[in-house]
Write an enzyme that holds these catalytic residues in place. Structure first.
Site, short mmCIF file in Angstrom:
data_model
loop_
_atom_site.label_atom_id
_atom_site.label_comp_id
_atom_site.label_asym_id
_atom_site.label_seq_id
_atom_site.Cartn_x
_atom_site.Cartn_y
_atom_site.Cartn_z
N HIS A 18 0.84 -1.20 0.00
CA HIS A 18 0.00 0.00 0.00
C HIS A 18 0.87 1.26 0.00
CE1 HIS A 18 -3.08 -2.67 2.20
NE2 HIS A 18 -3.61 -2.43 1.00
N LYS A 42 -16.30 -7.17 5.42
CA LYS A 42 -15.05 -7.93 5.27
C LYS A 42 -14.59 -8.52 6.60
CE LYS A 42 -12.55 -6.26 1.23
NZ LYS A 42 -11.28 -5.66 0.79
N ARG A 91 -1.86 -6.06 -8.26
CA ARG A 91 -0.77 -6.99 -7.96
C ARG A 91 -0.60 -8.03 -9.04
NH1 ARG A 91 -3.12 -8.38 -2.20
NH2 ARG A 91 -4.82 -8.58 -3.64
N SER A 129 -3.23 -7.95 2.77
CA SER A 129 -3.53 -7.77 4.19
C SER A 129 -4.02 -9.07 4.81
CB SER A 129 -4.57 -6.66 4.37
OG SER A 129 -4.02 -5.42 4.00
#
Length: 159
Positions: A18, A42, A91, A129
């Site tokens: 990030h 989430k 990514r 993450s």
């Protein structure tokens, strides 16, 4: 008028990937507003205020970066901060389909706001993450994946 981009995410926690996206984004715009999304769906490890505090600590020395909490539509946040762009990191090819759908929907909501994609550095293409949370919770060392300010917040890490 300064060129402003919004960089949205849950940042649960913020990773070096990030940080890389933000620093590279600053080469393209004058200011980045990091929108830390509540996104209870989430099931975040950290509450919104903790995630916001971590992001702010990571960028405390960068005057061109501001972190704010938000709920609701991303385009509304962009309007609030007079942003011309939404900054997103990619990514791998697997990220593209989801990001393309989001960019298309945001363009439908406001075609004046562009979405700008920054490819992740090779060092961070595998970092997420979710992996950081899982590895840390099992006692694995994630110090090479997160900024030092994040380590004290993670389980089983020395910070």
């Amino acid at each position: 008028m300064p060129r402003t981009a919004i960089y949205p995410g849950t940042f649960d926690p913020i990773s070096l990937g990030h940080v890389d996206v933000v620093l590279r984004g600053l080469k393209l715009v004058d200011r980045i507003v990091i929108g830390v999304a509540e996104n209870i769906g989430k099931g975040p490890m950290f509450d919104l205020q903790t995630r916001l505090a971590m992001v702010r600590e990571v960028f405390a020395d960068e005057s061109r970066v501001e972190a704010v909490a938000f709920t609701g539509l991303l385009v509304d946040l962009a309007h609030q901060y007079q942003a011309q762009a939404i900054l997103r990191g990619l990514r791998a090819a697997s990220d593209f389909e989801y990001e393309f759908q989001m960019a298309t929907m945001n363009r439908r909501l406001d075609e004046s706001i562009e979405t700008v994609f920054v490819m992740a550095r090779e060092d961070y293409t595998f970092v997420s993450s979710r992996f950081i949370r899982e590895i840390a919770s099992m006692g694995g060392d994630v110090s090479s994946l997160v900024p030092p300010a994040v380590l004290p917040h993670l389980p089983n890490q020395q910070g």
